[in-house]
Enzyme design. Structure first.
Site, PDB file in Angstrom:
ATOM      1  N   LYS A  98       0.821  -1.224   0.000  1.00  0.00           N
ATOM      2  CA  LYS A  98       0.000   0.000   0.000  1.00  0.00           C
ATOM      3  C   LYS A  98       0.851   1.269   0.000  1.00  0.00           C
ATOM      4  CE  LYS A  98      -4.430  -1.573   1.756  1.00  0.00           C
ATOM      5  NZ  LYS A  98      -4.147  -2.956   2.204  1.00  0.00           N
ATOM      6  N   GLU A 120     -10.527   7.315   4.345  1.00  0.00           N
ATOM      7  CA  GLU A 120     -11.161   6.426   5.311  1.00  0.00           C
ATOM      8  C   GLU A 120     -10.273   5.191   5.431  1.00  0.00           C
ATOM      9  OE1 GLU A 120     -12.300   6.780   2.180  1.00  0.00           O
ATOM     10  OE2 GLU A 120     -11.611   4.804   1.518  1.00  0.00           O
ATOM     11  N   SER A 385       1.926  -9.762  -1.077  1.00  0.00           N
ATOM     12  CA  SER A 385       1.597  -8.339  -0.916  1.00  0.00           C
ATOM     13  C   SER A 385       1.996  -7.751   0.427  1.00  0.00           C
ATOM     14  CB  SER A 385       0.094  -8.127  -1.156  1.00  0.00           C
ATOM     15  OG  SER A 385      -0.671  -8.983  -0.331  1.00  0.00           O
TER      16      SER A 385
HETATM   17  C1  LIG Z   1      -4.963  -4.068   1.773  1.00  0.00           C
HETATM   18  C2  LIG Z   1      -4.220  -5.300   1.460  1.00  0.00           C
HETATM   19  C3  LIG Z   1      -4.584  -6.143   0.380  1.00  0.00           C
HETATM   20  C4  LIG Z   1      -5.811  -5.899  -0.464  1.00  0.00           C
HETATM   21  O1  LIG Z   1      -5.795  -4.735  -1.214  1.00  0.00           O
HETATM   22  P1  LIG Z   1      -5.643  -4.744  -2.807  1.00  0.00           P
HETATM   23  O2  LIG Z   1      -5.992  -3.370  -3.188  1.00  0.00           O
HETATM   24  O3  LIG Z   1      -6.580  -5.776  -3.343  1.00  0.00           O
HETATM   25  O4  LIG Z   1      -4.236  -5.085  -3.103  1.00  0.00           O
HETATM   26  C5  LIG Z   1      -3.798  -7.244   0.090  1.00  0.00           C
HETATM   27  N1  LIG Z   1      -2.710  -7.544   0.831  1.00  0.00           N
HETATM   28  C6  LIG Z   1      -2.326  -6.771   1.879  1.00  0.00           C
HETATM   29  C7  LIG Z   1      -1.119  -7.179   2.640  1.00  0.00           C
HETATM   30  C8  LIG Z   1      -3.066  -5.637   2.229  1.00  0.00           C
HETATM   31  O5  LIG Z   1      -2.690  -4.881   3.274  1.00  0.00           O
END
Ligand SMILES: *Cc1c(COP(=O)(O)O)cnc(C)c1O
Length: 405
Positions: A98, A120, A385
């Protein structure tokens, strides 16, 4: 050369922000002008050499990019079949992808002369990443959060406050994400000369699905180069989890024009009944939420359905418009993984590789492990992610330490 503003696949979006029939800008009239201003500024600034150079420098010196691509050899051998590789977005500063778009949004705000970021947050991950960007750029930061979520996500509330953000409790309706969005829009409307609204995924009104994708593209561009350097080839398949879809759009963008199978993984939660999952692509139908058109989990009246996943970052009833387009175009496959399957992958990666993944990311890994066995040979690249530190309380309470796994 700048990669900002260039379409990922097909010629999308059009100038009104549509990816095929999805996306667009469905706004109350008072918000049309401020969003037009953001769109105009983004198109101008995104091609500015100074902006691009500064964003690159931030990624390298503050975020810790490039993040590596790692061959999970032990896990691959114990699983059998195709080999698993991980794009390590968990190694970003703040522990997830993010920050890639929050730093971009913060930099855009400073170029536009804004003094404040407004957003938000649901589980608090977007709030923490944005508060980090605000501290870096010396901007004020106001995060709207439902009172129910404030109680559930106390550590993230403390983090935001430590970083200097103001957390505004939202006490109407169900006191969760939907009301927090309404509250943040109200605050933005009252303050748009000085402030900018910062969306946390490839969702919301144009230009956010375009802009957030552009800021996340660095993941796919790096990963493609790194994978080829490591193996001499492209991967056979790429997977990522899909909540709003930003980490997925980031990595997919690098491979959309290659002969690579691409899979977006949605949470099946406890099963296919309404309220037990957040598998928008599989069970949703076209609708409008938060100012844009997409596949939507909704009731007869078009109201968003309740959603659930063990991964709080994935429980959104809508999804980014570009994903909807890629599904209809047949370019990306959207599949589901249940809480149970996610849990198994979470423990495997922790124990066999020494990497504790975010529960969101464990969905992408779980699908990759299944698919690898079906493929027998070849390679799968998984977008990891985020890291799992944020999930420890949930895991210990619900799954234990996996000592019996
Ligand atoms: C917020 C989050 C997601 C989901 O958000 P996307 O916009 O779909 O990428 C996925 N993995 C992590 C670690 C997150 O914090």
């Amino acid at each position: 050369m700048s990669t900002i503003g260039r379409p990922a696949f097909g010629n999308n979006p059009d100038e009104r922000g549509f990816f095929g029939q999805y996306g667009g800008q469905f706004l109350p009239p008072q918000l049309e002008k401020p969003f037009a201003e953001i769109t105009e500024a983004y198109h101008r600034i995104a091609n500015d050499a100074g902006f691009i150079a500064e964003l690159r420098s931030i990624r390298k010196h503050f975020q810790g990019r490039p993040t590596p691509v790692y061959h999970a050899r032990k896990l691959s051998l114990s699983n059998g079949g195709a080999h698993i590789y991980l794009k390590r977005e968990d190694l970003n500063h703040t522990g997830a992808h993010k920050i890639n778009h929050c730093m971009g949004e913060g930099l855009l705000a400073t170029y536009m002369g804004k003094k404040k970021l407004i957003a938000e947050t649901g589980a608090g991950q977007h709030g923490v990443a944005l508060a980090t960007a605000a501290a870096y750029f010396g901007l004020a930061c106001e995060i709207h959060m439902g009172e129910v979520d404030i109680v559930k996500q106390a550590p993230n509330v403390s983090r935001m406050k430590l970083l200097g953000a103001t957390v505004v409790p939202v006490s109407f309706g169900l006191k969760t994400l939907k009301e927090a969005v309404d509250s943040a829009f109200q605050a933005y409307l009252a303050d748009y000369e000085r402030a900018i609204y910062c969306i946390g995924s490839v969702v919301g009104p144009h230009p956010f699905p375009l802009m957030v994708r552009d800021f996340q593209k660095v993941v796919g561009i790096e990963a493609r180069e790194q994978f080829i350097e490591l193996t001499g080839n492209l991967p056979d398949a790429v997977t990522a989890c899909v909540g709003g879809g930003s980490n997925a759009m980031g990595i997919f963008s690098g491979f959309l024009n290659d002969p690579v199978e691409i899979y977006g993984v949605e949470p099946l939660g406890r099963g296919p009944a309404v309220g037990d999952h957040a598998a928008t692509m599989t069970y949703g139908r076209e609708g409008i939420i938060h100012g844009f058109k997409c596949y939507l989990l909704q009731d007869e009246a078009g109201e968003p359905s309740p959603v659930y996943s063990c991964a709080s970052g994935l429980d959104y009833p809508g999804v980014g418009p570009e994903h909807c387009y890629l599904k209809d175009a047949g370019r990306v496959n959207y599949v589901t993984i249940s809480d149970e399957q996610c849990k198994e992958a979470f423990f495997k990666l922790s124990r066999q590789e020494g990497i504790i993944p975010a529960i969101e990311s464990a969905h992408a890994l779980a699908f990759a492990l299944d698919q690898a066995r079906k493929m027998r040979t070849g390679s799968i690249l998984v977008n990891l992610s985020g890291r799992g530190d944020k999930d420890l309380d949930y895991v210990l309470e619900n799954w234990g330490t996996g000592a019996d796994a």
